[in-house]
Design a protein around this motif. Structure first.
Motif, PDB file in Angstrom:
ATOM      1  N   SER A 117       0.831  -1.212   0.000  1.00  0.00           N
ATOM      2  CA  SER A 117       0.000   0.000   0.000  1.00  0.00           C
ATOM      3  C   SER A 117       0.863   1.259   0.000  1.00  0.00           C
ATOM      4  N   VAL A 118       2.060   1.176   0.567  1.00  0.00           N
ATOM      5  CA  VAL A 118       3.096   2.203   0.418  1.00  0.00           C
ATOM      6  C   VAL A 118       4.401   1.458   0.176  1.00  0.00           C
ATOM      7  N   TYR A 119       5.032   1.719  -0.954  1.00  0.00           N
ATOM      8  CA  TYR A 119       6.223   0.943  -1.322  1.00  0.00           C
ATOM      9  C   TYR A 119       7.444   1.409  -0.540  1.00  0.00           C
ATOM     10  N   SER A 120       8.175   0.434  -0.018  1.00  0.00           N
ATOM     11  CA  SER A 120       9.220   0.716   0.961  1.00  0.00           C
ATOM     12  C   SER A 120      10.401   1.483   0.388  1.00  0.00           C
ATOM     13  N   MET A 121      10.682   1.329  -0.892  1.00  0.00           N
ATOM     14  CA  MET A 121      11.847   1.996  -1.467  1.00  0.00           C
ATOM     15  C   MET A 121      11.486   3.203  -2.325  1.00  0.00           C
ATOM     16  N   ASP A 122      10.206   3.393  -2.632  1.00  0.00           N
ATOM     17  CA  ASP A 122       9.785   4.535  -3.443  1.00  0.00           C
ATOM     18  C   ASP A 122       8.804   5.439  -2.706  1.00  0.00           C
TER      19      ASP A 122
END
Length: 376
Positions: free
Chosen positions: A167-172
């Motif tokens: 749901s929220v990308y860890s690297m972007d």
């Protein structure tokens, strides 16, 4: 040297020569712009005090869990906590795992079988990729947040199909179009699984809860080591899924259960999350301030993100490391993210904003970055 030692030495030398060598660093006194402690719970003296109070209230519990939950390590406290967390996120049931990695490994490796299909966003977390690899299912990836690419893969899916996104990308730090993703997965009878690790805290119940999509999402993974400031994870879904994982998820079955101290910390952290409106509001203000003050360009762009994770693409390990070193010299703890952790030519600095970062700290951070980019 033995043949194995020669192999290890050569692989390490290859990594050093490519500029991608990793090493551990101890804690420091720099201004924190790299941790996942978005709301400051890990730093909270009040949270620590309440955990100690919870431990004193339950002083009969052991230091360790003594075994797996299927042997001697299960507690009524654990099962009640699972119910409380599931209710918080408005799911029917939940099952605790020792870490987010264990949760994704257990869920994906046990769920999909030979003849089934797992379809992953190409930027999905490594723990999801490893879980999918351990299954016997057919595996595909689709272009990041690209619905056409996903639909193309869904057309070729066989058996039970599971689509996995964050749901929220860890690297972007960006967010997928969840409503559209659900529409296309449901069109093909597929099941959506969402990793909410970096969304809880930005939203009290995660992005799935924020959008009210629990009834359409097959399973959600919530971790406690980010905004909740402690450790562990839970897989949320139906009672049926919980029973299945108890019986088939190897990372749940064959591991020592979570200690009582960890359980108490999780329970108290959720109580804090229910009253964290001020911290969440301040985090949102800090994100807005950072995006207003940062001055990037087409050569070194800022990833599109409304989350606490903000990334500037430097396009080489050396550039990313150079800017990270400059920031650390200014007492700003920002880390370079190097390939192969991210794809070649997307090397970056990854900035994590927090509720406790001050306006002056954020201005200093953005000014130092702006100066570096202007010179480059």
């Amino acid at each position: 040297m033995t043949s194995a030692e020669i192999y290890i030495k050569n692989k390490l030398e290859e990594r050093r020569s490519s500029g991608a060598y990793r090493s551990l660093k101890p804690e420091n006194s720099l201004i924190d712009f790299c941790s996942n402690d978005y709301l400051g719970f890990a730093h909270s003296a009040a949270l620590k005090h309440n955990i100690e109070t919870e431990l004193q209230k339950n002083s009969a519990n052991l230091n360790g869990s003594t075994g797996s939950r299927l042997i001697s390590g299960n507690l009524n406290y654990t099962e009640e906590l699972e119910k409380q967390i599931a209710a918080h996120h408005q799911y029917e049931a939940g099952l605790l795992f020792n870490s987010g990695y264990d949760a994704n490994l257990g869920l994906l490796s046990s769920l999909a079988q030979r003849g089934d299909t797992i379809i992953l966003d190409e930027l999905i977390h490594a723990s999801v990729i490893d879980g999918a690899r351990l299954s016997y299912a057919n595996r595909y990836s689709f272009k990041h947040n690209d619905l056409n690419s996903l639909e193309d893969k869904l057309k070729h899916a066989k058996g039970n199909c599971y689509v996995v996104v964050e749901s929220v990308y860890s690297m972007d730090g960006d967010t997928p179009p969840l409503m559209d993703l659900l529409n296309v997965t449901e069109k093909y009878g597929a099941h959506l699984i969402v990793d909410e690790a970096h969304a809880v805290g930005l939203y009290p119940t995660g992005l799935i809860g924020h959008l009210g999509l629990q009834s359409r999402v097959f399973a959600s993974v919530v971790t406690f080591g980010k905004a909740l400031g402690c450790h562990g994870a839970i897989v949320l879904g139906s009672n049926l899924l919980r029973e299945y994982l108890i019986n088939f998820a190897r990372s749940f079955i064959y591991t020592t259960a979570t200690s009582f101290h960890q359980l108490a910390a999780i329970k108290v952290a959720y109580a804090f999350l229910n009253n964290a409106g001020e911290e969440i509001s301040q985090l949102q203000k800090n994100i807005t301030l950072f995006k207003k003050e940062i001055n990037v360009n087409e050569t070194y762009p800022l990833r599109t993100s409304d989350s606490a994770i903000q990334c500037i693409i430097l396009k080489s390990n050396n550039k990313a490391r150079e800017l990270a070193n400059i920031l650390q010299a200014e007492e700003l703890d920002v880390r370079a993210i190097l390939s192969p952790t991210v794809a070649s030519e997307t090397e970056r600095i990854r900035i994590c904003l927090h509720a406790y970062n001050t306006t002056n700290q954020i201005i200093k951070l953005t000014s130092t970055i702006n100066q570096f980019i202007n010179v480059c």
